[in-house]
Design a protein around this motif. Sequence first.
Motif, short mmCIF file in Angstrom:
data_model
loop_
_atom_site.label_atom_id
_atom_site.label_comp_id
_atom_site.label_asym_id
_atom_site.label_seq_id
_atom_site.Cartn_x
_atom_site.Cartn_y
_atom_site.Cartn_z
N ILE A 1 0.85 -1.20 0.00
CA ILE A 1 0.00 0.00 0.00
C ILE A 1 0.88 1.25 0.00
O ILE A 1 0.62 2.21 -0.73
CB ILE A 1 -0.93 -0.01 1.23
CG1 ILE A 1 -1.93 -1.16 1.13
CG2 ILE A 1 -1.66 1.33 1.34
CD1 ILE A 1 -2.79 -1.34 2.37
N ILE A 2 1.94 1.24 0.81
CA ILE A 2 2.86 2.37 0.89
C ILE A 2 3.52 2.62 -0.46
O ILE A 2 3.61 3.76 -0.93
CB ILE A 2 3.93 2.12 1.98
CG1 ILE A 2 3.28 2.10 3.36
CG2 ILE A 2 5.03 3.18 1.91
CD1 ILE A 2 4.20 1.59 4.46
N ARG A 3 3.98 1.54 -1.10
CA ARG A 3 4.63 1.67 -2.41
C ARG A 3 3.65 2.21 -3.46
O ARG A 3 3.99 3.12 -4.23
CB ARG A 3 5.18 0.33 -2.89
CG ARG A 3 6.42 -0.13 -2.17
CD ARG A 3 6.93 -1.44 -2.76
NE ARG A 3 7.60 -1.26 -4.04
CZ ARG A 3 7.15 -1.70 -5.20
NH1 ARG A 3 6.00 -2.34 -5.28
NH2 ARG A 3 7.84 -1.51 -6.32
N ASP A 4 2.46 1.68 -3.49
CA ASP A 4 1.48 2.10 -4.49
C ASP A 4 1.12 3.57 -4.32
O ASP A 4 1.04 4.32 -5.31
CB ASP A 4 0.21 1.23 -4.40
CG ASP A 4 0.45 -0.19 -4.88
OD1 ASP A 4 1.47 -0.43 -5.55
OD2 ASP A 4 -0.39 -1.06 -4.58
N TYR A 5 0.94 3.99 -3.08
CA TYR A 5 0.52 5.38 -2.83
C TYR A 5 1.66 6.35 -3.16
O TYR A 5 1.46 7.37 -3.82
CB TYR A 5 0.08 5.56 -1.38
CG TYR A 5 -0.55 6.92 -1.12
CD1 TYR A 5 -1.88 7.16 -1.47
CD2 TYR A 5 0.18 7.96 -0.56
CE1 TYR A 5 -2.46 8.40 -1.26
CE2 TYR A 5 -0.39 9.21 -0.33
CZ TYR A 5 -1.71 9.42 -0.69
OH TYR A 5 -2.27 10.66 -0.47
#
Length: 360
Positions: free
Chosen positions: A68-72
Amino acid sequence: MSEASLSDNVLATGSLSEELRALLPQTKEGLKLDFSEKIERSVVVLLYQAKELFYEEKKKECLKISEIIRDYSWEKLNTGTWRDVDKEWRRVYSYGCLLKALCMCLKTDDIAEAIRVCDMGLLMGASILGNILVKVVSVLQKHLQHGKRPSEARIEELSKKKTKSDHTLAPAVKFGTAVPLLHCPSLEFFRKNHLVPQKPVILEGIANHWPCMKKWSLDYIQEIAGCRTVPVEIGSKYTDEEWSQSLMTVNEFINKYIVNKNDIGYLAQHQLFDQVLGRKYIQLYSPQESESLYPHETQLLHNTSQVDVENPNLIRFPKFTEASYQSCILNPGQILFIPVKYWHYVRALDISFSVSFWWS
């Protein structure tokens, strides 16, 4: 899977986990996550949650949050122009890549993908924890079982394909236009006679001791770096509509593309063009010939000529016939000095590798 191979797999995984953990602070308190107010509070909370889960050995949950952190953060990196991307968001992306890669490494099957994740952090993120992503990749590569390297038949096939695509195997270098060659000149002689007056020259005999001169080959490059993700320019000319840039592994590039850079342009720096493997045909035009080379009018391509050097349209570009140039066939071990703002056209004659150094 046999009992013996299963045991080896478990041992390898355990050893890998221990080596990776040794790169990190021993406690979660030691892993500092300091971000400015530019980073949204919700994202910082996710980072702390992922860190807690990792140190609690809850890798599955940590993996989910790190994705989630990478995608955001990836969306933040790709909004607007690159120069406007704040370094803090690049650091967030790197932390997301680090945590995801570490969580993936519980399974040896995921090592190649974990390396790809780390490479994305190195390419698009910013340095964190003493450039830890470089260290993680180094450990992962030791544990990676390399896939099949290219066979001799495949290398021969690529070589034949390359030869067929060229107009001629080795263009003639006309007498009087050849770039001069020096064997092991002194630094002072090079500086006085070529660097200061900005005159091209081929330097020979000064790179013979480089390890790459004996080691580099398609086989070797794939063995040591085949799994690494790198930025690749695809196409023969920057000005072609189909020209593009992409991220892919070295293996993917070697297996899919054998390309030439056939346009002519200049750089705002001096260049040492070092030929390691194969040969390249090169034409050099001094800055005084710029008008006859018809540079593109746009600022983005002002250092690129509109002329197809080996098949010029003389109706559109009649002055090109007046442009004088020097040429050479650069062989392995030779280094070409290209002065600042010298126009240069380069075409590979074989499957080849070169290394360039630039300085102002």
